[in-house]
Design a protein around this motif. Sequence first.
Motif, mmCIF file in Angstrom:
data_model
loop_
_atom_site.group_PDB
_atom_site.id
_atom_site.type_symbol
_atom_site.label_atom_id
_atom_site.label_comp_id
_atom_site.label_asym_id
_atom_site.label_seq_id
_atom_site.Cartn_x
_atom_site.Cartn_y
_atom_site.Cartn_z
ATOM 1 N N GLU A 1 0.828 -1.206 0.000
ATOM 2 C CA GLU A 1 0.000 0.000 0.000
ATOM 3 C C GLU A 1 0.860 1.253 0.000
ATOM 4 O O GLU A 1 0.581 2.237 -0.696
ATOM 5 C CB GLU A 1 -0.935 -0.011 1.222
ATOM 6 N N GLU A 2 1.925 1.250 0.820
ATOM 7 C CA GLU A 2 2.808 2.403 0.876
ATOM 8 C C GLU A 2 3.457 2.653 -0.491
ATOM 9 O O GLU A 2 3.579 3.801 -0.941
ATOM 10 C CB GLU A 2 3.902 2.170 1.922
ATOM 11 N N GLU A 3 3.873 1.577 -1.140
ATOM 12 C CA GLU A 3 4.485 1.716 -2.465
ATOM 13 C C GLU A 3 3.501 2.319 -3.469
ATOM 14 O O GLU A 3 3.857 3.167 -4.302
ATOM 15 C CB GLU A 3 4.972 0.356 -2.965
ATOM 16 N N GLU B 1 1.425 7.056 -6.659
ATOM 17 C CA GLU B 1 0.363 8.004 -6.992
ATOM 18 C C GLU B 1 0.827 9.447 -6.795
ATOM 19 O O GLU B 1 0.551 10.337 -7.594
ATOM 20 C CB GLU B 1 -0.868 7.723 -6.137
ATOM 21 N N GLU B 2 1.504 9.705 -5.654
ATOM 22 C CA GLU B 2 1.995 11.056 -5.375
ATOM 23 C C GLU B 2 2.951 11.522 -6.467
ATOM 24 O O GLU B 2 2.913 12.675 -6.899
ATOM 25 C CB GLU B 2 2.693 11.084 -4.016
ATOM 26 N N GLU B 3 3.805 10.628 -6.902
ATOM 27 C CA GLU B 3 4.751 10.985 -7.951
ATOM 28 C C GLU B 3 4.020 11.347 -9.251
ATOM 29 O O GLU B 3 4.361 12.315 -9.950
ATOM 30 C CB GLU B 3 5.716 9.834 -8.212
ATOM 31 N N GLU B 4 2.933 10.587 -9.582
ATOM 32 C CA GLU B 4 2.171 10.852 -10.793
ATOM 33 C C GLU B 4 1.486 12.237 -10.733
ATOM 34 O O GLU B 4 1.494 13.010 -11.687
ATOM 35 C CB GLU B 4 1.133 9.757 -10.999
ATOM 36 N N THR B 5 0.856 12.555 -9.568
ATOM 37 C CA THR B 5 0.183 13.853 -9.410
ATOM 38 C C THR B 5 1.158 15.018 -9.510
ATOM 39 O O THR B 5 0.866 16.048 -10.121
ATOM 40 C CB THR B 5 -0.532 13.898 -8.053
ATOM 41 N N SER B 6 2.312 14.905 -8.905
ATOM 42 C CA SER B 6 3.320 15.971 -8.976
ATOM 43 C C SER B 6 3.756 16.211 -10.417
ATOM 44 O O SER B 6 3.960 17.352 -10.852
ATOM 45 C CB SER B 6 4.519 15.621 -8.112
#
Length: 466
Positions: free
Chosen positions: A408-410, A415-420
């Motif tokens: 889940e953490e991975e 996801e955070e990397e994609e949004t940024s």
Amino acid sequence: MEGKINKQLKKVLKKIVKEAHEPLAVADAKLGGVIKEKLNLSCIHSPVVNELMRGIRSQMDGLIPGVEPREMAAMCLGLAHSLSRYRLKFSADKVDTMIVQAISLLDDLDKELNNYIMRCREWYGWHFPELGKIISDNLTYCKCLQKVGDRKNYASAKLSELLPEEVEAEVKAAAEISMGTEVSEEDICNILHLCTQVIEISEYRTQLYEYLQNRMMAIAPNVTVTVGELVGARLIAHAGSLLNLAKHAASTVQILGAEKALFRALKSRRDTPKYGLIYHASLVGQTSPKHKGKISRMLAAKTVLAIRYDAFGEDSSSAMGVENRAKLEARLRTLEDRGIRKISGTGKALAKTEKYEHKSEVKTYDPSGDSTLPTCSKKRKIEQVDKEDEITEKKAKKAKIKVKVEEEEEEKVAEEEETSVKKKKKRGKKKHIKEEPLSEEEPCTSTAIASPEKKKKKKKKRENED
């Protein structure tokens, strides 16, 4: 010769005795002793005398005048031949070529007999196939065929001279219910002729074997006793003669007849053969497989001694061979019984046995082996097993939960990397849009101020793009 005085020599010496004042130089010590006894004439035999004799022989042409060198050489050659014949004592009984020819002929006869008997059994088997299984001896089989012929004659024939009563009755019963085919009289005649050939060859073979035994006992009695007449004859035939065989070493005699195997082993770097023709000797055949190599080596050593004694010795008795065979048999017995007796280091010393000492060990009674009941109950064991299972299940669940949390953490990080990345792209587009209207306004006057209508249009465009 051999310390004997010749008549002519006696006459010459009698004339010398009267005038001789110094001792007589003699090349043969035995002859000097005989001259001193019979004629009372002192003689000398020494290395100096031998050198003097050699010098006289070399200067014979100058010492005896009136003789041509060719005639002197012919005389010396004739004397040497006569002396060698006399010393060798050549006799017809010592000719070993007869043994070589006899053993070769014996081997050829064995091959021919096998071929003839095989052909006879196969030929007559079409007419009476059951007879071959009932009579196993080849000579008896051929004699029965010669006496009876057609299988119809077995019912009235009397075979008591050749076969025992039980076998005769079995043959007659088999002839009545035989499954063989019918054969003409001409075929039977040819088969009977082949049977007579087999019987004659077998009779001649027995006669030749007896002749070979007698010749071996006359020429090499010690070899015959040690190895046997057949093996001894084959060794002589392989070497070419008894004298050639006497020149071989014991190791060569041991592997004589296995030359192909020896060179093949040397070429491929494997173990060399332990025996050749000597393997067929009775002493090697009696031993167990693990001792065959040792016995063949010892037998080869004793055989070489017997060969040299027979080739160069004057005595024709077989006492040496009997003694050597007895020693080999004794050695064979000790090898077979090696585990029972313990032999000391030296051959002369008697066999030593260790002193027996009784060692008593006191053992205490162990009561732990009395009760057959288990120390803990089965219920407790089952509970312990259940607890262990629960612990293992809990550990497995914890490991699964850890794995899920990590996954889940991975996913969140990804996801955070994609949004940024998306936000960065949007910011880049806005900057590009701002730069475009400025570039359009540059041709106008710099002091001019944009109208309020244009400002409103720009705000709408931005909102639509967002």
